[in-house]
Design a protein around this motif. Sequence first.
Motif, PDB file in Angstrom:
ATOM      1  N   SER A 231      15.096-142.230 -55.137  1.00  8.45           N
ATOM      2  CA  SER A 231      14.794-140.885 -55.308  1.00  8.45           C
ATOM      3  C   SER A 231      13.062-140.699 -55.058  1.00  8.45           C
ATOM      4  O   SER A 231      12.594-141.471 -56.314  1.00  8.45           O
ATOM      5  CB  SER A 231      15.189-139.738 -56.520  1.00  8.45           C
ATOM      6  OG  SER A 231      16.696-139.191 -56.030  1.00  8.45           O
ATOM      7  N   ALA A 232      12.056-140.178 -53.769  1.00 12.24           N
ATOM      8  CA  ALA A 232      10.560-140.617 -54.032  1.00 12.24           C
ATOM      9  C   ALA A 232      10.300-139.139 -53.964  1.00 12.24           C
ATOM     10  O   ALA A 232      10.552-138.075 -52.569  1.00 12.24           O
ATOM     11  CB  ALA A 232      10.453-141.550 -52.793  1.00 12.24           C
ATOM     12  N   PRO A 233       9.110-138.916 -54.704  1.00 13.39           N
ATOM     13  CA  PRO A 233       8.399-137.590 -54.074  1.00 13.39           C
ATOM     14  C   PRO A 233       7.610-137.442 -52.868  1.00 13.39           C
ATOM     15  O   PRO A 233       7.805-138.229 -51.854  1.00 13.39           O
ATOM     16  CB  PRO A 233       7.298-137.354 -54.738  1.00 13.39           C
ATOM     17  CG  PRO A 233       6.234-138.587 -55.488  1.00 13.39           C
ATOM     18  CD  PRO A 233       7.970-139.687 -55.417  1.00 13.39           C
ATOM     19  N   ALA A 249       8.834-147.166 -65.266  1.00 13.05           N
ATOM     20  CA  ALA A 249       8.275-145.716 -63.695  1.00 13.05           C
ATOM     21  C   ALA A 249       7.887-146.540 -62.525  1.00 13.05           C
ATOM     22  O   ALA A 249       7.611-147.645 -62.231  1.00 13.05           O
ATOM     23  CB  ALA A 249       7.568-144.876 -64.320  1.00 13.05           C
ATOM     24  N   TYR A 252       4.079-143.357 -57.234  1.00 15.26           N
ATOM     25  CA  TYR A 252       3.771-142.761 -56.309  1.00 15.26           C
ATOM     26  C   TYR A 252       2.599-142.216 -55.610  1.00 15.26           C
ATOM     27  O   TYR A 252       2.384-141.589 -55.754  1.00 15.26           O
ATOM     28  CB  TYR A 252       5.337-141.944 -55.274  1.00 15.26           C
ATOM     29  CG  TYR A 252       6.893-142.931 -55.246  1.00 15.26           C
ATOM     30  CD1 TYR A 252       7.113-143.346 -54.378  1.00 15.26           C
ATOM     31  CD2 TYR A 252       7.387-142.965 -56.092  1.00 15.26           C
ATOM     32  CE1 TYR A 252       8.255-144.107 -54.378  1.00 15.26           C
ATOM     33  CE2 TYR A 252       8.576-143.990 -56.546  1.00 15.26           C
ATOM     34  CZ  TYR A 252       9.006-143.862 -55.724  1.00 15.26           C
ATOM     35  OH  TYR A 252       9.620-144.367 -55.873  1.00 15.26           O
ATOM     36  N   ARG A 263       4.136-139.488 -61.000  1.00 12.60           N
ATOM     37  CA  ARG A 263       5.561-140.755 -61.656  1.00 12.60           C
ATOM     38  C   ARG A 263       6.971-140.491 -61.698  1.00 12.60           C
ATOM     39  O   ARG A 263       8.011-139.117 -62.261  1.00 12.60           O
ATOM     40  CB  ARG A 263       5.029-140.186 -63.494  1.00 12.60           C
ATOM     41  CG  ARG A 263       5.585-141.745 -64.044  1.00 12.60           C
ATOM     42  CD  ARG A 263       5.297-141.694 -65.658  1.00 12.60           C
ATOM     43  NE  ARG A 263       5.795-142.732 -66.566  1.00 12.60           N
ATOM     44  CZ  ARG A 263       7.361-141.937 -67.212  1.00 12.60           C
ATOM     45  NH1 ARG A 263       7.985-141.750 -67.136  1.00 12.60           N
ATOM     46  NH2 ARG A 263       7.361-143.520 -67.680  1.00 12.60           N
ATOM     47  N   VAL A 264       7.978-141.821 -61.493  1.00 17.34           N
ATOM     48  CA  VAL A 264       9.754-141.654 -61.592  1.00 17.34           C
ATOM     49  C   VAL A 264       9.878-142.634 -62.324  1.00 17.34           C
ATOM     50  O   VAL A 264       9.650-143.519 -62.076  1.00 17.34           O
ATOM     51  CB  VAL A 264      10.378-141.933 -59.979  1.00 17.34           C
ATOM     52  CG1 VAL A 264      11.408-141.687 -59.901  1.00 17.34           C
ATOM     53  CG2 VAL A 264       8.837-140.717 -58.817  1.00 17.34           C
ATOM     54  N   THR A 287      15.188-144.929 -59.922  1.00 12.95           N
ATOM     55  CA  THR A 287      16.169-143.999 -59.986  1.00 12.95           C
ATOM     56  C   THR A 287      16.586-143.976 -58.796  1.00 12.95           C
ATOM     57  O   THR A 287      15.908-144.105 -57.851  1.00 12.95           O
ATOM     58  CB  THR A 287      15.323-142.457 -60.524  1.00 12.95           C
ATOM     59  OG1 THR A 287      14.472-143.018 -61.745  1.00 12.95           O
ATOM     60  CG2 THR A 287      15.985-141.723 -60.823  1.00 12.95           C
ATOM     61  N   GLY A 299      10.092-136.115 -55.463  1.00 10.48           N
ATOM     62  CA  GLY A 299       9.551-135.857 -56.919  1.00 10.48           C
ATOM     63  C   GLY A 299      10.252-136.502 -58.028  1.00 10.48           C
ATOM     64  O   GLY A 299      10.506-136.310 -59.291  1.00 10.48           O
ATOM     65  N   GLY A 300      11.604-137.191 -57.480  1.00 11.31           N
ATOM     66  CA  GLY A 300      12.105-138.191 -58.088  1.00 11.31           C
ATOM     67  C   GLY A 300      13.549-137.396 -58.781  1.00 11.31           C
ATOM     68  O   GLY A 300      13.513-136.026 -58.293  1.00 11.31           O
ATOM     69  N   ASN A 303      14.020-133.820 -60.899  1.00 14.07           N
ATOM     70  CA  ASN A 303      13.774-132.517 -60.222  1.00 14.07           C
ATOM     71  C   ASN A 303      15.142-131.634 -60.771  1.00 14.07           C
ATOM     72  O   ASN A 303      15.974-130.571 -60.868  1.00 14.07           O
ATOM     73  CB  ASN A 303      13.331-132.520 -59.339  1.00 14.07           C
ATOM     74  CG  ASN A 303      11.672-132.400 -59.125  1.00 14.07           C
ATOM     75  OD1 ASN A 303      11.228-133.063 -60.428  1.00 14.07           O
ATOM     76  ND2 ASN A 303      11.129-133.306 -58.527  1.00 14.07           N
TER      77      ASN A 303
END
Length: 328
Positions: A231-233, A249, A252, A263-264, A287, A299-300, A303
């Motif tokens: 999962s990336a923002p 973490a 990105y 931050r994820v 994640t 956003g990871g 969310n």
Amino acid sequence: MRTSLGAALAAVLLSAAPATAAGEDGGFAIEDPRVTESSGLAASRAHPGVYWTHNDQDRPRVFAVDSRTGKTVATVTFRGVGTPRDMEAISVGADGNVYVGDIGDNLDGSWDHVWIYRFPEPERLRDQTVEATQYTVRYADGPRNAEALMVHPTTGRVYIASKHEDGGGLYEGPARLSAGGPNVFRRIGEVPWVTDGAFSPDGDELVLRGYFSARAYAWKDGRLGAEKRLSAPIQRQSESVTYTVDGSALMYGSEGTNSEVARVPVEGARPAPSGGGSAAPGTSGATPGPPGGSGDGGGGGGNTTVGVLVLAGAGALVLLWRRGRRRG
């Protein structure tokens, strides 16, 4: 009734907001107006909470940004190198050196060689000029465009991931870079469209991101292993990624003025003890996105939880309001 509703809303919002524990690096925006093309991002090993970044086509310099404030705390100019053409990546090695990849080539093969610059990470954060070593890089299968440079935290070996709309390649450099002649990088794997990458602090995983997704690969014996989507923002122009120095973490980054760094958290990671530079053994990774999903989360993974909490809170507030009207 308004007081009750306000208190309930505040409670919902506070419970929904993702928390950052004391001592952890949080997301931030790069405030320095000189940084308009933040193409690379690397966590400082010597200065916890500080991140190195740089512009694409700029002078030979990098910026140290404090994640607590978003402010530049040092500008480091390096001498002993030529004029950069297209700096696209940065990584901090376990040897205490900062590696900058002048590896961009937007014409996909107009340069028969590119460069890597290396200099010791400064002990003190202040504006300064340092001596750097310049390495010439060639690819065994010919020139290409690239935006990702990664230094393995255990072996110190340098890797480059090329960028192409039909997919790129992962290239391995020699065991030790030489300033005396061309360093030939050889293709060892196939990767998707890549704008940046980073090894986990324990060296067991390699994360590569593109404009719309991110992937993590198990890393064993110097080769790519099993792949999973992350999962990336969703960002304005997804350009960079790095692990926090404790491996808890992924950070990105994006291009543009006042660009944001998100931050994820890494799923299952246990942060290293204070002052440590690596994650706890066997806790690399990030994640994962939903099974079979695209990994293009906004956003990871956190969310989803936030959204559920907000919806639940909104429903509770509606019920409170309706009861209040009946009583009134």
